[in-house]
Scaffold this motif. Structure first.
Motif, mmCIF file in Angstrom:
data_model
loop_
_atom_site.group_PDB
_atom_site.id
_atom_site.type_symbol
_atom_site.label_atom_id
_atom_site.label_comp_id
_atom_site.label_asym_id
_atom_site.label_seq_id
_atom_site.Cartn_x
_atom_site.Cartn_y
_atom_site.Cartn_z
ATOM 1 N N ALA A 43 -6.361 6.048 -0.175
ATOM 2 C CA ALA A 43 -6.800 4.661 -0.359
ATOM 3 C C ALA A 43 -7.469 4.400 -1.711
ATOM 4 O O ALA A 43 -7.106 3.444 -2.407
ATOM 5 C CB ALA A 43 -7.705 4.241 0.793
ATOM 6 N N PHE B 122 0.829 -1.205 0.000
ATOM 7 C CA PHE B 122 0.000 0.000 0.000
ATOM 8 C C PHE B 122 0.868 1.261 0.000
ATOM 9 O O PHE B 122 0.697 2.158 -0.825
ATOM 10 C CB PHE B 122 -0.919 -0.018 1.235
ATOM 11 C CG PHE B 122 -1.867 1.150 1.299
ATOM 12 C CD1 PHE B 122 -3.157 1.040 0.783
ATOM 13 C CD2 PHE B 122 -1.473 2.349 1.873
ATOM 14 C CE1 PHE B 122 -4.030 2.109 0.837
ATOM 15 C CE2 PHE B 122 -2.344 3.424 1.922
ATOM 16 C CZ PHE B 122 -3.631 3.310 1.413
ATOM 17 N N LEU C 192 -2.262 -6.079 1.487
ATOM 18 C CA LEU C 192 -1.698 -4.768 1.157
ATOM 19 C C LEU C 192 -0.650 -4.307 2.169
ATOM 20 O O LEU C 192 0.144 -3.419 1.879
ATOM 21 C CB LEU C 192 -2.815 -3.721 1.081
ATOM 22 C CG LEU C 192 -3.749 -3.840 -0.118
ATOM 23 C CD1 LEU C 192 -4.903 -2.867 0.001
ATOM 24 C CD2 LEU C 192 -3.004 -3.609 -1.417
#
Lengths: 249, 322
Positions: free
Chosen positions: A119, A100, A139
């Motif tokens: 996000a 991420f 992630l």
């Protein structure tokens, strides 16, 4: 046809050594342009000039590179690189960051900290890079634990996250296995709808498959630049023909 | 490709066959193994010897040796707390000063300095690590201590005298002098190892950051994040040096077993106690207490060094696999 990047009389140097000689070529918007040629012909140097990454390793240029009619050398290189992203030969995710955070890295460098904004962009970019389905459940894992092909798609997602206009790819599939290579090629095919892509490749089939235009470089000079099918089917120059037929290089 | 691979495997197998049949190789292999094992044995033997030597003191004082604060050879009472305090505080403060400076030096050398400057400066920094500590000590006595006594300490006590750390008479000799000397001595170790750690991080990491539109500083921050565990390891090695440093510290710290909040007051460290008092240790118990002090120091340094190596090693391994 809109021109995204217009290069005129470009000479590039490393120190005193001249590596590119008088290159002039126009890169059209939302097309994929392949740069082919034997090793050491200046392909990588050429695309590095397009986001001024050559300066980082002590290179310099003369001549002109215009993007949307603005001279690159007059721009702030930091801001320029947000508009002209780059994917490197060897996948280089940040190993201390999660998947991420790797994709979010560029956004954070721009000062965007709000996770609510980040996000959805991360998800969108991972989907665009055809990696989402493989990583959506982990992630938070380190980006370094992915396979080479996945790492390269992660790097592409990371590049997409800053929303560039041009994506430069320096032999993006040369360190990957055939299946990963196919995935990257499919991806380039998709991406060129929205982005202008310049891809350096050693692999002539790859150039033929993914690009709309092809430039053939030889020892620092642009030998021929034309529509890809023309370069491969009926090149104008003998040198180009010899190279694409595999007679040297 | 496949052919090449099987060729190289065959090659390895034949080599293995040859080596197992070669007497010279066999002897060579075992001999080097013996040398290596003897290093381990030496360390264990030293630990055991020190334990044996300190049994008298351990039996008499038990854990109280570590927690009692009277060190009085005349009365034969040995409590090492002020000495451990002196060691820990002088090393910790030295690191607090040396660490940011060292990281700054390492960043400059690894990331910013051009080649022609990096090489000689790195060499000078490493040279600093090789200077015998007695020379640092002499410099401490003739330059640092007078300067502290005449300028720095009076100034500090005048301006910041309300702080407990800057109270008392400005002798020059004391904790502050030891801290500064130790900071100077650990600086080259931490900075040269940190520089190596930074340099071991592939250039592609910096390119990745720069190509995303990072400034030079932002890309350095990302590299620093990668180098975190390695720099921590370098710091631990510096700490190991500071804790074990004897000569230079003894020459400037004032040598009194005292727990005082003031940096101007004299203090004592384990290494300097051992060096100073070993020749005067006339009774069995005195000798035993000093040996126990050595044992404590030995254990602390081994733990710190092991941790440091582990961190640096885990760091370099990560880059090899990725």
């Amino acid at each position: 046809m809109d021109i995204k990047l217009s290069i005129k009389n470009l000479d590039a140097y490393y120190g005193k050594t001249k590596v590119l000689h008088n290159i002039s070529l126009d890169i059209p918007k939302n097309k994929a342009v392949a740069i082919i040629g034997p090793s050491g012909c200046g392909k990588s140097t050429f695309i590095r000039c397009l986001n001024r990454m050559h300066e980082v390793v002590g290179g310099s240029i003369t001549g002109s590179i215009m993007m949307d009619n603005e001279e690159l050398s007059k721009k702030d290189p930091v801001l320029l690189r947000k508009r002209v992203g780059m994917v490197f030969q060897k996948p280089n995710p940040f190993p201390t960051m999660s998947i991420f955070n790797n994709v979010a890295a560029g956004l954070r460098l721009n000062g965007i900290r709000n996770k609510k904004i980040i996000a959805p962009i991360v998800e969108k970019c991972l989907k665009q890079a055809a990696l989402w389905d493989e990583v959506k459940d982990n992630l938070d894992d380190s980006g370094a634990n992915l396979s080479g092909g996945q790492q390269q798609r992660l790097c592409i997602a990371r590049t997409l996250a800053v929303d560039p206009e041009v994506i430069l790819m320096d032999e993006p599939a040369s360190a990957l296995d055939p299946i990963s290579t196919t995935k990257i090629e499919d991806l380039i095919f998709e991406l060129k709808k929205d982005y202008t892509i310049v891809i350096v490749t050693h692999n002539m089939q790859q150039a033929a498959r993914v690009s709309d235009y092809t430039a053939f470089f030889y020892i620092g000079e642009l030998v021929e630049f034309d529509v890809t099918s023309k370069i491969f089917m009926s090149p104008a120059k003998k040198q180009t023909e010899d190279y694409v037929r595999g007679r040297f290089g | 490709m496949n052919n090449e691979l099987s060729d190289s495997i065959k090659d390895k197998l034949t080599r293995k066959l040859i080596s197992s049949h070669n007497m010279g190789d066999f002897i060579f292999e075992k001999l080097t193994l013996l040398f290596t094992v003897s290093v381990f044995l030496l360390v264990i033997l030293m630990g055991y010897e020190m334990y044996q030597g300190s049994r008298l003191s351990i039996a008499k004082f038990g854990w109280g040796f570590l927690s009692s604060s009277t060190w009085d050879p005349v009365q034969e009472i040995y409590g090492a707390l002020p000495i451990i305090y002196g060691t820990v505080v002088s090393s910790a403060l030295a690191l607090i000063i040396a660490l940011p400076l060292s990281i700054g030096i390492a960043i400059f050398l690894a990331e910013i300095a051009p080649d022609w400057l990096e090489k000689p400066v790195s060499f000078l920094v490493e040279l600093l690590a090789g200077i015998p500590s007695v020379i640092y000590g002499l410099w401490g006595i003739f330059v640092l201590v007078p300067w502290l006594r005449q300028s720095v300490e009076p100034y500090l006590s005048e301006k910041f005298g309300y702080l407990p750390i800057f109270t008392g008479a400005p002798y020059g000799f004391g904790m502050l002098a030891a801290v500064l000397i130790l900071a100077i001595m650990t600086l080259p170790i931490i900075s040269s190892i940190s520089r190596d750690v930074l340099k071991s991080i592939p250039y592609s990491q910096r390119e990745a950051a720069l190509a995303l539109g990072a400034t030079r500083w932002q890309s350095t921050l990302i590299v620093l994040k990668d180098a975190k565990s390695g720099i921590l390891g370098a710091t631990m090695l510096g700490l190991g040096r500071a804790i074990g440093e004897t000569m230079a510290v003894t020459m400037v710290i004032g040598n009194r077993a005292l727990i005082s909040p003031s940096l101007f007051d004299p203090s004592y460290t384990m290494a300097s106690v051992i060096a100073n008092e070993f020749t005067e240790a006339t009774s069995q118990l005195y000798l035993s207490a000093l040996t126990e002090l050595a044992l404590v120091l030995f254990v602390i340094t081994i733990v710190i060094n092991a941790l440091a190596r582990l961190l640096v090693w885990s760091m370099s391994r990560k880059w090899k696999t990725s």
